[in-house]
Design a protein around this motif. Structure first.
Motif, PDB file in Angstrom:
ATOM      1  N   MET A   1      -1.313   1.952 -10.341  1.00  0.00           N
ATOM      2  CA  MET A   1      -2.434   2.822  -9.999  1.00  0.00           C
ATOM      3  C   MET A   1      -3.554   2.680 -11.035  1.00  0.00           C
ATOM      4  O   MET A   1      -4.577   3.341 -10.939  1.00  0.00           O
ATOM      5  N   GLY A   2      -3.320   1.812 -12.025  1.00  0.00           N
ATOM      6  CA  GLY A   2      -4.254   1.704 -13.138  1.00  0.00           C
ATOM      7  C   GLY A   2      -5.637   1.252 -12.716  1.00  0.00           C
ATOM      8  O   GLY A   2      -6.629   1.670 -13.305  1.00  0.00           O
ATOM      9  N   PHE A   3      -5.725   0.429 -11.693  1.00  0.00           N
ATOM     10  CA  PHE A   3      -7.065  -0.044 -11.323  1.00  0.00           C
ATOM     11  C   PHE A   3      -7.844   1.072 -10.637  1.00  0.00           C
ATOM     12  O   PHE A   3      -9.064   1.160 -10.776  1.00  0.00           O
TER      13      PHE A   3
ATOM     14  N   PHE B   1       0.835  -1.199   0.000  1.00  0.00           N
ATOM     15  CA  PHE B   1       0.000   0.000   0.000  1.00  0.00           C
ATOM     16  C   PHE B   1       0.876   1.257   0.000  1.00  0.00           C
ATOM     17  O   PHE B   1       0.662   2.187  -0.776  1.00  0.00           O
ATOM     18  N   LEU B   2       1.895   1.260   0.870  1.00  0.00           N
ATOM     19  CA  LEU B   2       2.790   2.416   0.931  1.00  0.00           C
ATOM     20  C   LEU B   2       3.606   2.531  -0.352  1.00  0.00           C
ATOM     21  O   LEU B   2       3.903   3.637  -0.811  1.00  0.00           O
ATOM     22  N   GLY B   3       3.967   1.381  -0.926  1.00  0.00           N
ATOM     23  CA  GLY B   3       4.713   1.393  -2.186  1.00  0.00           C
ATOM     24  C   GLY B   3       3.916   2.075  -3.287  1.00  0.00           C
ATOM     25  O   GLY B   3       4.459   2.867  -4.067  1.00  0.00           O
ATOM     26  N   PHE B   4       2.603   1.801  -3.346  1.00  0.00           N
ATOM     27  CA  PHE B   4       1.706   2.492  -4.285  1.00  0.00           C
ATOM     28  C   PHE B   4       1.842   4.004  -4.131  1.00  0.00           C
ATOM     29  O   PHE B   4       2.030   4.738  -5.088  1.00  0.00           O
ATOM     30  N   PHE B   5       1.706   4.457  -2.877  1.00  0.00           N
ATOM     31  CA  PHE B   5       1.638   5.895  -2.659  1.00  0.00           C
ATOM     32  C   PHE B   5       2.981   6.559  -2.897  1.00  0.00           C
ATOM     33  O   PHE B   5       3.046   7.652  -3.442  1.00  0.00           O
ATOM     34  N   ASP B   6       4.048   5.877  -2.481  1.00  0.00           N
ATOM     35  CA  ASP B   6       5.339   6.501  -2.711  1.00  0.00           C
ATOM     36  C   ASP B   6       5.638   6.559  -4.202  1.00  0.00           C
ATOM     37  O   ASP B   6       6.266   7.504  -4.674  1.00  0.00           O
ATOM     38  N   GLY B   7       5.165   5.555  -4.939  1.00  0.00           N
ATOM     39  CA  GLY B   7       5.321   5.597  -6.390  1.00  0.00           C
ATOM     40  C   GLY B   7       4.560   6.783  -6.974  1.00  0.00           C
ATOM     41  O   GLY B   7       5.087   7.544  -7.788  1.00  0.00           O
ATOM     42  N   PHE B   8       3.335   6.962  -6.527  1.00  0.00           N
ATOM     43  CA  PHE B   8       2.518   8.082  -7.017  1.00  0.00           C
ATOM     44  C   PHE B   8       3.197   9.417  -6.702  1.00  0.00           C
ATOM     45  O   PHE B   8       3.304  10.292  -7.560  1.00  0.00           O
ATOM     46  N   LEU B   9       3.667   9.572  -5.454  1.00  0.00           N
ATOM     47  CA  LEU B   9       4.330  10.820  -5.072  1.00  0.00           C
ATOM     48  C   LEU B   9       5.600  11.017  -5.892  1.00  0.00           C
ATOM     49  O   LEU B   9       5.904  12.135  -6.323  1.00  0.00           O
TER      50      LEU B   9
ATOM     51  N   ASP C   1      -4.070  24.258 -17.834  1.00  0.00           N
ATOM     52  CA  ASP C   1      -5.023  24.302 -18.944  1.00  0.00           C
ATOM     53  C   ASP C   1      -4.557  23.467 -20.122  1.00  0.00           C
ATOM     54  O   ASP C   1      -5.089  23.581 -21.209  1.00  0.00           O
ATOM     55  N   GLN C   2      -3.517  22.652 -19.905  1.00  0.00           N
ATOM     56  CA  GLN C   2      -3.041  21.808 -21.002  1.00  0.00           C
ATOM     57  C   GLN C   2      -2.992  20.359 -20.534  1.00  0.00           C
ATOM     58  O   GLN C   2      -2.854  20.075 -19.348  1.00  0.00           O
ATOM     59  N   VAL C   3      -3.081  19.474 -21.496  1.00  0.00           N
ATOM     60  CA  VAL C   3      -3.040  18.047 -21.159  1.00  0.00           C
ATOM     61  C   VAL C   3      -2.685  17.297 -22.427  1.00  0.00           C
ATOM     62  O   VAL C   3      -2.943  17.781 -23.530  1.00  0.00           O
ATOM     63  N   SER C   4      -2.026  16.146 -22.256  1.00  0.00           N
ATOM     64  CA  SER C   4      -1.787  15.301 -23.413  1.00  0.00           C
ATOM     65  C   SER C   4      -2.838  14.195 -23.408  1.00  0.00           C
ATOM     66  O   SER C   4      -3.398  13.873 -22.369  1.00  0.00           O
ATOM     67  N   THR C   5      -3.078  13.628 -24.582  1.00  0.00           N
ATOM     68  CA  THR C   5      -3.972  12.470 -24.579  1.00  0.00           C
ATOM     69  C   THR C   5      -3.217  11.301 -23.973  1.00  0.00           C
ATOM     70  O   THR C   5      -2.024  11.391 -23.718  1.00  0.00           O
ATOM     71  N   ASP C   6      -3.912  10.227 -23.746  1.00  0.00           N
ATOM     72  CA  ASP C   6      -3.365   9.016 -23.138  1.00  0.00           C
ATOM     73  C   ASP C   6      -2.614   9.367 -21.842  1.00  0.00           C
ATOM     74  O   ASP C   6      -1.489   8.992 -21.596  1.00  0.00           O
ATOM     75  N   ALA C   7      -3.292  10.141 -20.992  1.00  0.00           N
ATOM     76  CA  ALA C   7      -2.746  10.460 -19.677  1.00  0.00           C
ATOM     77  C   ALA C   7      -2.951   9.253 -18.774  1.00  0.00           C
ATOM     78  O   ALA C   7      -4.071   8.904 -18.429  1.00  0.00           O
ATOM     79  N   GLN C   8      -1.839   8.575 -18.445  1.00  0.00           N
ATOM     80  CA  GLN C   8      -1.919   7.306 -17.707  1.00  0.00           C
ATOM     81  C   GLN C   8      -1.045   7.369 -16.467  1.00  0.00           C
ATOM     82  O   GLN C   8       0.071   7.860 -16.541  1.00  0.00           O
ATOM     83  N   PRO C   9      -1.515   6.837 -15.361  1.00  0.00           N
ATOM     84  CA  PRO C   9      -0.611   6.672 -14.220  1.00  0.00           C
ATOM     85  C   PRO C   9       0.238   5.419 -14.434  1.00  0.00           C
ATOM     86  O   PRO C   9       0.021   4.683 -15.398  1.00  0.00           O
ATOM     87  N   ASP C  10       1.200   5.187 -13.554  1.00  0.00           N
ATOM     88  CA  ASP C  10       1.921   3.918 -13.615  1.00  0.00           C
ATOM     89  C   ASP C  10       0.911   2.784 -13.431  1.00  0.00           C
ATOM     90  O   ASP C  10      -0.127   2.952 -12.809  1.00  0.00           O
ATOM     91  N   TRP C  11       1.264   1.604 -13.942  1.00  0.00           N
ATOM     92  CA  TRP C  11       0.259   0.543 -14.058  1.00  0.00           C
ATOM     93  C   TRP C  11      -0.382   0.165 -12.723  1.00  0.00           C
ATOM     94  O   TRP C  11      -1.540  -0.215 -12.660  1.00  0.00           O
TER      95      TRP C  11
END
Lengths: 364, 551
Positions: free
Chosen positions: B319-321, B164-172, B307-317
């Protein structure tokens, strides 16, 4: 409550095998025959094979040494900005490739050497070791509980109820100080989320819509039917130069002020209220998605659908930006636009509804 | 260990030990006199570790964690965790003269100017991906083999917390470079926080130091990413490993292996060489991956602007779920009494930890159903615990369905499918697919159990066709060796618990609580008829082998 009904239903652990020797094996074909005898490897019995394995291990360690030398040589000799073409990787940084591959080989060969050594030359005789129960025996348990009771009695914790209760109370309250200290992390929300830069505008002092790319004010005829244009606030009393990238709060301002302008044939606009907020078919919507706040940037001119690329909320811009697909919970807020004396598009006021994602205090 | 020896020490003039044989022994004696290393080493130097390839999954977690810390320290030497704005004038010309944050500029600097900086950045990110992936697979190994059972439930929770912490540290971590993609991720987080009833707006303002995005989020995330969470994780990791040492490793069933022993090779020298060597293998492979495969090329995304964004904005896998949950959730919003409850975001936000927690609490649920209070050190083959295996598979399938929801735009463009159809499929599939997978997996396990039983009772097919004197052709089956027979029949099988009789011995109606009834029902579902194949008995085996007349 449930102990009594289960214990006799537990399977008998290893009834067949546990600790019984040959006697059990004779009358039970499923009994544990015990550890099988060790089978020697080639390197155990053939000294030439053992010598060969020894050379292989050393060779791996030598390759590692050479790779480390290669790492250092790459570091000092390859420029950081050199790009090379390597099939099938394409154009990549030469330094990154050389450092990574030499480091990879240097590390991998140490590991491969050690593992090969362990697998071929170190003993592979399996040995049993006894386990001991994690749980203490009854005597130890009784002893510890007795000691604890003595300690508890000496403390008087159970007897002096007033001390106990006030201790619990003080311990429960003291973390609140820590929570309080977090208060100055940021200001209070107040009504900040309800207003944008466009709220500076009044019918007497409207704000011009400025093209995001050219920094020029826009007229309705600049916007072709079926095109999507992005706009930001022009000069106002508070920002005489209009919203500029160099403004200190540009990021916070653009996160709420960004506009999306489209032009639709007036009879194609399905929502009368929405048409009334626009000017000759030019409609100004917030660019910020009402789901979690991504900027919406994909527009399909045939259907007038706008799609947010983050989570695919889809809005029908010809129908008051109604949500027609995806997770957004309400339409994009629309900004009323008119023209000023010179014919430029202006906003005479702010958005009717707060822009961006929903929040608890959002009343609408 | 020392209370008895204190009085004896006073009488002796000095150490009564013989003179050490060489310098190394003398040095070891010196250290032992201060740290007591001999007593420590006595139990551990030749500690036995069983061998199985799946036991190295946890090692990959440990080693990639070490690699992350090593490379992370290097990166902090060059990274500037600041959102102060600068004009970029570095060697990456496409961004020359662009207004960027110091965080973004220093990330570009690490990638283009610092020699080897790009490599270390790539190793750091790749190791993080390997770390989370390895934790997942390691956790699945522990789950499907029942290694979480008593006495290891607490260690299961430690492992879960690490994940769980690994998820969050990856996100941060991937939020720190302040590029367009990471900023979009933080915006998503802000939107999710705003959806929290009552306090969401306040949490958001305190977290961002005001309105989104402000200038505080990167320095704040930096401290949490490099200090707070890794500190907690390091503590948990040490506790996790101490417990592994203390419990000793689990092992597979086999000849000579019991619940009371552990069979394998000693720490010194075999396991030291194998495990120590394996660290270098993992590090070497990650380094080579980082040399050839680019991950998170922030220069291609550009600096963040709201106000900008790219398409296919994806988190690391990993966080994908969570991304899938937020993408497929219908946009339910309730407005009443001047307030807005954004269920469309709030429900996914709550489901995210629940999907994970479902697996965290499993050991306690199974323990309650079986009522088994004994220690377990022999692993279950997944087929011999069909319901558990099916539950795990169903959980993984839910995870994958949601992951495909999180990548619906990529699936749509790569496979030329309708984005909307994929979303509708995921909405229904999240409920249907896990159920289907559960039943398929359970039946599959039962089929494999039947095959084991067949092999035990009738032997192995040899492929030899024999013609009997009277003309009949038979295929010769060979008896399995005793070791294999033992391995295939040594697993435990629970009987379902039964509800106590409706009346007690005195004929008085007995009260049966809801918990008892639930437990009996679940137990029936786990171990009842049709949910496990009764394993062959020695009697059955004898009857069949004697009937055939050969063995």
């Amino acid at each position: 409550m449930s102990h009594d009904m289960s214990d006799d239903k537990l399977p008998q652990a290893h009834a067949a095998g546990e600790g019984h020797g040959e006697a059990a094996v004779a009358d039970n074909p499923f009994a544990d025959p015990g550890l099988p005898p060790h089978e020697p490897r080639r390197t155990d019995i053939d000294e030439r094979a053992a010598k060969r394995a020894e050379r292989q291990v050393s060779l791996l360690f030598i390759v590692s040494m050479l790779a480390t030398v290669g790492f250092i040589a790459s570091y000092v000799s390859i420029d950081a900005d050199r790009i090379v073409y390597i099939f099938p990787l394409g154009h990549i940084s030469a330094l990154n490739f050389a450092l990574g591959m030499t480091l990879g080989v240097a590390l991998f060969c140490i590991g491969a050497g050690a593992v090969h050594w362990a697998r071929t030359l170190m003993s592979d005789v399996e040995l049993p070791a006894e386990r001991h129960a994690i749980e203490a025996d009854d005597e130890t348990r009784a002893d510890v509980i007795e000691q604890f009771k003595t300690g508890a009695a000496e403390s008087g914790f159970g007897r002096r109820k007033m001390i106990r209760n006030t201790l619990i109370g003080s311990m429960a309250l003291v973390p609140l100080s820590g929570v309080m200290l977090l208060r100055d992390l940021g200001p209070l929300p107040e009504k900040k989320l309800d207003v944008t830069g466009w709220n500076e505008a009044t019918p007497n002092a409207p704000i011009r819509l400025v093209n995001m790319n050219t920094n020029e004010p826009m007229k309705a005829e600049d916007i072709a039917v079926g095109s999507l244009t992005f706009a930001k606030p022009g000069p106002s009393a508070l920002r005489p130069a209009g919203l500029q990238e160099s403004d200190e709060d540009f990021q916070e301002a653009i996160a709420k002020d960004a506009l999306m302008l489209i032009r639709i044939q007036p009879n194609d606009i399905k929502d009368a209220d929405s048409a009334a907020l626009g000017f000759e078919g030019v409609l100004a919507y917030s660019k910020i998605c009402t789901h979690v706040g991504c900027p919406i940037s994909l527009y399909e001119q045939q259907t007038h659908h706008a799609l947010c690329p983050c989570h695919q909320s889809t809005f029908d811009l010809s129908d008051g930006a109604r949500v027609i697909f995806g997770p957004a919970g309400h339409p994009l807020p629309q900004l009323k636009i008119v023209t000023d004396a010179s014919g430029y598009l202006v906003a005479p006021g702010g958005f009717e509804h707060p822009v961006g994602p929903s929040f608890w205090e959002r009343s609408e | 260990m020392s209370s008895a020896s204190t009085s004896a020490k006073q009488a002796a003039p000095a150490s009564t030990r013989d003179k050490p044989a060489n310098k190394a022994e003398a040095a070891a004696d010196w250290v032992d006199g201060r740290l007591g290393i001999y007593s420590l080493a006595k139990a551990n130097l030749r500690k036995i570790f069983p061998d199985h390839w799946s036991f190295m999954l946890g090692e990959i977690c440990l080693y990639s964690f070490i690699i992350i810390i090593l490379t992370g320290v290097y990166l902090t030497l060059f990274f500037k965790p600041s959102m102060g704005e600068v004009i970029y004038n570095g060697s990456y010309s496409p961004l020359d003269g662009i207004r960027v944050s110091e965080a973004y500029a220093s990330t570009l600097n690490i990638s283009f100017e610092v020699r080897g900086g790009l490599l270390i950045r790539q190793i750091h990110h790749w190791a993080a991906i390997v770390f989370v992936a390895a934790m997942f697979v390691h956790m699945m190994r522990v789950f499907f083999t029942g290694a979480f059972r008593k006495p290891r439930e607490i260690n299961w929770l430690f492992g879960f917390l690490l994940l769980f912490l690994g998820f969050f540290d990856g996100f941060l971590g991937y939020s720190l470079p302040d590029d367009l993609l990471s900023g979009t991720g933080i915006r998503f987080m802000e939107g999710a926080i705003l959806a929290v009833p009552l306090v969401g707006t306040y949490i958001s303002f305190f977290l961002f130091g005001g309105e989104f995005p402000g200038t505080d989020i990167v320095p704040r995330f930096f401290t949490i990413h490099v200090l707070l969470i890794p500190g907690i994780m390091l503590g948990l990791l040490v506790a996790h490993l101490i417990l592994v040492f203390y419990h000793k490793h689990t092992q597979w069933a086999g000849p000579g292996k019991t619940e009371k022993n552990v069979v394998g090779m000693p720490l010194m020298p075999v396991y030291m060489a194998k495990a120590g060597g394996f660290f270098f293998l993992v590090f070497g492979i990650i380094a080579a991956m980082s040399a050839i495969a680019s991950v998170n090329p922030v220069w291609a995304y550009g600096p963040y602007r709201p106000d900008q964004v790219s398409t296919d904005a994806q988190p690391d896998w990993y966080m994908g779920f969570a991304e899938g949950l937020i993408r497929v959730m219908p946009g339910w919003e309730i407005r009443a009494w001047g307030h807005t409850l954004n269920l469309g975001v709030f429900i996914p936000l709550m489901l995210f930890p629940l999907v994970l927690a479902a697996i965290a609490v499993y050991p306690f649920i199974e323990g309650w159903i079986t009522g088994d209070k004994r220690e377990h050190h022999i692993l279950d083959r997944p087929r011999n615990a069909p319901v558990r295996t099916a539950l795990g598979a169903a959980w993984i399938s839910l995870y994958l369905v949601l992951l495909s929801g999180g990548g619906n735009d990529l699936i749509a463009t790569h496979f030329h499918l309708s984005l909307n159809d994929i979303t509708y499929f995921v909405r229904i599939g999240s409920f249907v697919v896990p159920v289907v997978v559960f039943f398929v997996t359970k039946r599959w396990c039962l089929g494999l159990q039947r095959r084991d039983k067949e092999k035990v009772l009738h032997g192995r097919e040899t492929g030899v066709i024999k013609r009997l004197p009277h003309g009949e052709f038979i295929e010769v089956h060979a008896q399995l060796p005793q070791g294999t027979l033992h391995t295939l029949t040594s697993h435990e099988q629970y009987e379902p618990v039964e509800l106590p009789a409706e009346v007690d011995e005195n004929g008085v109606a007995r009260k049966v609580g809801l918990a008892t009834k639930t437990r009996a029902k679940l137990s029936e579902g786990y171990f009842g008829e049709g949910n496990q194949i009764p394993k062959p008995t020695p009697e059955e085996h004898k009857e069949i082998t004697s009937g055939h007349g050969h063995h």
